[in-house]
Scaffold this motif. Structure first.
Motif, PDB file in Angstrom:
ATOM      1  N   LYS A   1       0.813  -1.214   0.000  1.00  0.00           N
ATOM      2  CA  LYS A   1       0.000   0.000   0.000  1.00  0.00           C
ATOM      3  C   LYS A   1       0.847   1.266   0.000  1.00  0.00           C
ATOM      4  O   LYS A   1       0.680   2.131  -0.869  1.00  0.00           O
TER       5      LYS A   1
ATOM      6  N   TYR B   1      -7.694   5.632   4.880  1.00  0.00           N
ATOM      7  CA  TYR B   1      -8.074   5.202   3.534  1.00  0.00           C
ATOM      8  C   TYR B   1      -8.157   6.356   2.544  1.00  0.00           C
ATOM      9  O   TYR B   1      -7.752   6.223   1.382  1.00  0.00           O
TER      10      TYR B   1
ATOM     11  N   TYR C   1      -5.174   7.718  -0.085  1.00  0.00           N
ATOM     12  CA  TYR C   1      -4.600   6.985  -1.211  1.00  0.00           C
ATOM     13  C   TYR C   1      -5.294   7.379  -2.507  1.00  0.00           C
ATOM     14  O   TYR C   1      -6.525   7.420  -2.588  1.00  0.00           O
TER      15      TYR C   1
ATOM     16  N   TYR D   1      -4.037  -2.726  -3.078  1.00  0.00           N
ATOM     17  CA  TYR D   1      -4.726  -2.370  -1.834  1.00  0.00           C
ATOM     18  C   TYR D   1      -5.721  -3.458  -1.455  1.00  0.00           C
ATOM     19  O   TYR D   1      -5.793  -3.895  -0.294  1.00  0.00           O
TER      20      TYR D   1
ATOM     21  N   PRO E   1      -4.897   1.644   7.097  1.00  0.00           N
ATOM     22  CA  PRO E   1      -3.865   0.662   6.716  1.00  0.00           C
ATOM     23  C   PRO E   1      -2.713   0.532   7.707  1.00  0.00           C
ATOM     24  O   PRO E   1      -2.110  -0.537   7.798  1.00  0.00           O
TER      25      PRO E   1
END
Length: 694
Positions: free
Chosen positions: A167, A223, A226, A236, A532
């Motif tokens: 990620k 989140y 990104y 992802y 993440p």
């Protein structure tokens, strides 16, 4: 010389009269296997020659006798040195004759290398000596908690590495990610302003750090940061499934190994006191410290066996009226437990629903401290119930008359239901806010499929809630340790009178601590898709928790007055972890397949669903790869796979039944052998007494 000695003729005539010697008879008994406990240099029955002045205790005699045997070395009732000599002689003979195939040779070498690697891995495991010390001083149950904590720390570390590689690194490989959307940027789904512009005061920065808002809202932590890139979206999503599979395999492996120990411990094979007394000692221990630790471990195991034996004996001596009274009491106590759980769930649901109403009040908006308290209101309610109700469950379990191991299981079941169900109620209330109560035709959800007016980036909102739960759980643990447990220990030590007795002696409560770990890990499993870096935060949290619990264990707590089996913990703890993993998979999969992604943030913005990225990626592959992947989703693949799995399952069940019948038959043979040994011992005593009188 013949007057003092014994002629060969006389010896042969005596053997002819008396038949087989006592040594030959005893060699055929199962008791001959006890030679393995006598140490090196002890001969089997009858191998000591009476005419040998030096005793005949050479290992060459063992090797020469072993070469005439067809059994493997491990099946021979000989000392370890003799079996090693026998195995070495067999290997030398096979190598010389060429009878051993190359495959068998490499198989043996591979198994030997695997064993050495396993031993080496066990020696380099972190905190191995700490766990042994904890097990020797506080029992195997407390050791199982720290072992589970180390296991979860390892899982979170692996997940953190995968999250960074799949990620974070792809986010910067295709260029720097774009900044947050400006205040003038709008869409049919409204506008999204992730953080406050300009200078802010230090208290506001601190509150943003604790709540995940402000400058943290548009950061790699959540989140929404990104960018919408196809390669990043695929990695992802794939990282979530990869981490889940690793979690599942590791927990299954741990639970299966714990199941073997539990089945053996619950059976009558290893719970006998003779096993504890004669077979539990490790003769390879060196040093007084290791010896004392092993003595304490055996002492705790015997204590558990004796406590449970007393409870079972009392239960067997109860009359019918007493049993009816016990079952009535248990039924009433279970009704009380259900009432307490219902009240806790209603309080959590009310707190979550009332949070949005409180956030709109002017006083809360203008006061950062009140805003922080309102943001943490669901977490406060969850932590409050998790702090108050487990001691109540423990008191209720003590009134039900179960064994200590059964009480531990009941407390764990009730507490895990409280913790995990409270998390479920929190997620349900958040789902109701995101989807307008499930009514997609409502005014706030009709345009975009989610409540874009109140929650423009619902994935980040979910990540913030899980982030706050993890931080609040850590802060609560630190505050309880520093403000409750340490002062209580000091008060107990400084006040030996009535006040000291009132404060009581602190004991390490394994069920409460274990359920705290499982609850924290379940929160991370739910929030890792929306936050993440949450596994990385949880890794640091578990590392701090391990050091803190170790310090408090040796400085505050005393050994528990009542212990329980470590085998129960080694199986039940991973089983509860599997339940937590299954519960965490439901909201994540629901978000991936059913809820439309946010239109203003995240790598899946503009898609009908998060999963829609996978079919689009498959269409970009060559036609052969597309046909193969689509074939995996058809009935032509799933139906044969299901049939094959059913056949393998039936075969495994049948094999387990065969093994069960074989074990039962072997148990009956053991009982018969015991009777044979008693009979032969009586006959030997009778013959020796008859020969002595004659």
């Amino acid at each position: 010389m013949e007057a003092w000695g014994q002629s060969p003729a006389c010896s042969s005539s005596r053997k002819a009269r008396t038949g087989p010697s006592l040594a030959s008879v005893l060699n055929d008994l199962p008791s001959a296997a006890t030679l393995r406990y006598r140490g090196p240099g002890v001969l089997p029955w009858g191998t000591l020659d009476e005419d040998d002045d030096e005793g005949g205790r050479s290992l060459q005699a063992f090797a020469e006798t072993a070469q005439m045997e067809s059994h493997p070395s491990r099946e021979l009732p000989w000392p370890m040195q003799a079996r090693r000599a026998h195995r070495k002689s067999q290997a030398t003979g096979q190598l010389a004759s060429g009878s051993e195939s190359r495959a068998a040779y490499w198989t043996r070498q591979l198994s030997r290398t695997k064993g050495k690697m396993k031993e080496g891995f066990q020696t380099i495991q972190p905190w191995a000596w700490t766990l042994k010390k904890i097990g020797g001083q506080f029992g195997a149950g407390t050791e199982s908690y720290f072992s589970l904590l180390r296991f979860l720390l390892f899982l979170n570390l692996v997940a953190s590495v995968i999250e960074i590689c799949m990620k974070l690194i792809p986010t910067w490989l295709e260029g720097a990610p774009p900044g947050p959307p400006g205040p003038n940027i709008s869409s049919p789904c409204g506008s999204y302003i992730p953080h406050t512009h300009g200078l802010v005061a230090f208290p506001t920065q601190l509150f943003n750090l604790l709540s995940g808002e402000g400058y943290l809202e548009w950061s790699p932590l959540f989140y929404g940061f990104y960018p919408p890139r196809s390669n990043l979206a695929i990695t992802y999503l794939c990282s979530v499934f990869a981490i889940s599979i690793i979690y599942l395999l590791c927990i299954l492996r741990r639970s299966v190994s714990g199941l073997k120990e539990t089945l053996l411990a619950e059976s009558d094979i290893l719970t006998s006191y003779s096993h504890r007394v004669f077979s539990a000692w490790n003769f390879g221990l060196c040093g007084d410290v290791h010896v004392r630790l092993r003595q304490r471990i055996i002492l705790y195991e015997l204590q558990v066996d004796l406590e449970e034996a007393v409870v079972r004996r009392r239960a067997a001596e109860q009359t019918l009226s007493q049993r009816a009274k016990v079952w009535s009491m248990r039924a009433l106590l279970n009704v009380l437990v259900l009432a307490l759980l219902g009240a806790a769930f209603y309080g959590i649901y009310w707190a979550t629903e009332y949070t949005l109403t409180l956030q709109e009040t002017p006083l809360v908006r203008q006061t950062p401290l009140f805003k922080l308290l309102v943001d943490y209101l669901p977490s406060i309610f969850i932590s409050l119930f998790n702090f108050v109700l487990p001691p109540v469950f423990k008191f209720i379990a003590s009134l039900e008359g179960y064994t200590q191991s059964r009480q531990i299981v009941l407390i764990l079941l009730r507490t895990v239901f409280l913790r995990l169900a409270s998390l479920v109620f929190l997620l349900v209330s958040l789902w109701s806010q995101i989807t307008c109560g499930g009514n997609m035709e409502a005014e706030g959800c009709k345009a975009c499929g989610y409540n874009y007016k109140e929650i423009p980036c619902w994935e980040t909102r979910l990540g913030q809630e899980m982030y706050k739960l993890v931080l609040f759980d850590l802060l609560m643990g630190l505050l309880v340790t520093l403000l409750v447990q340490f002062p209580r220990k000091i008060l107990c030590g400084l006040c030996p009178g009535a006040l000291g007795r009132l404060s009581g002696t602190l004991e390490f409560q394994v069920p409460d601590e274990v359920l705290g770990l499982i609850y924290a890990q379940t929160v991370v499993w739910v929030g890792s898709f929306f936050c993440p870096l949450l596994p990385l935060i949880n890794t640091a949290k578990f590392l701090i928790l391990f050091c803190l619990k170790k310090i408090t264990l040796f400085s505050i707590y005393s050994p528990a007055s009542r212990t329980f089996r470590a085998s129960t913990a080694n199986f039940f703890f991973p089983l509860v972890l599997l339940v937590g993993l299954a519960i965490s998979a439901v909201p994540v999969l629901y978000s991936i397949f059913l809820i439309p992604p946010s239109k203003l943030c995240g790598p899946f913005r503009g898609k009908l669903s998060i999963w829609a990225q996978i079919p689009e990626a498959i269409e970009s592959l060559p036609q052969t790869a597309q046909n193969f992947l689509y074939f995996l989703g058809t009935q032509a693949f799933t139906v044969p796979l299901l049939i094959l799995s059913s056949i393998l399952m039936m075969y495994t069940v049948a094999l387990a039944n065969c093994y069960g019948r074989l074990i039962s038959e072997l148990k009956r043979q053991i009982e018969t052998e015991v009777q044979n040994k008693v009979f032969l011992a009586q006959r030997a005593v009778a013959l020796s007494s008859r020969n002595g009188t004659s």
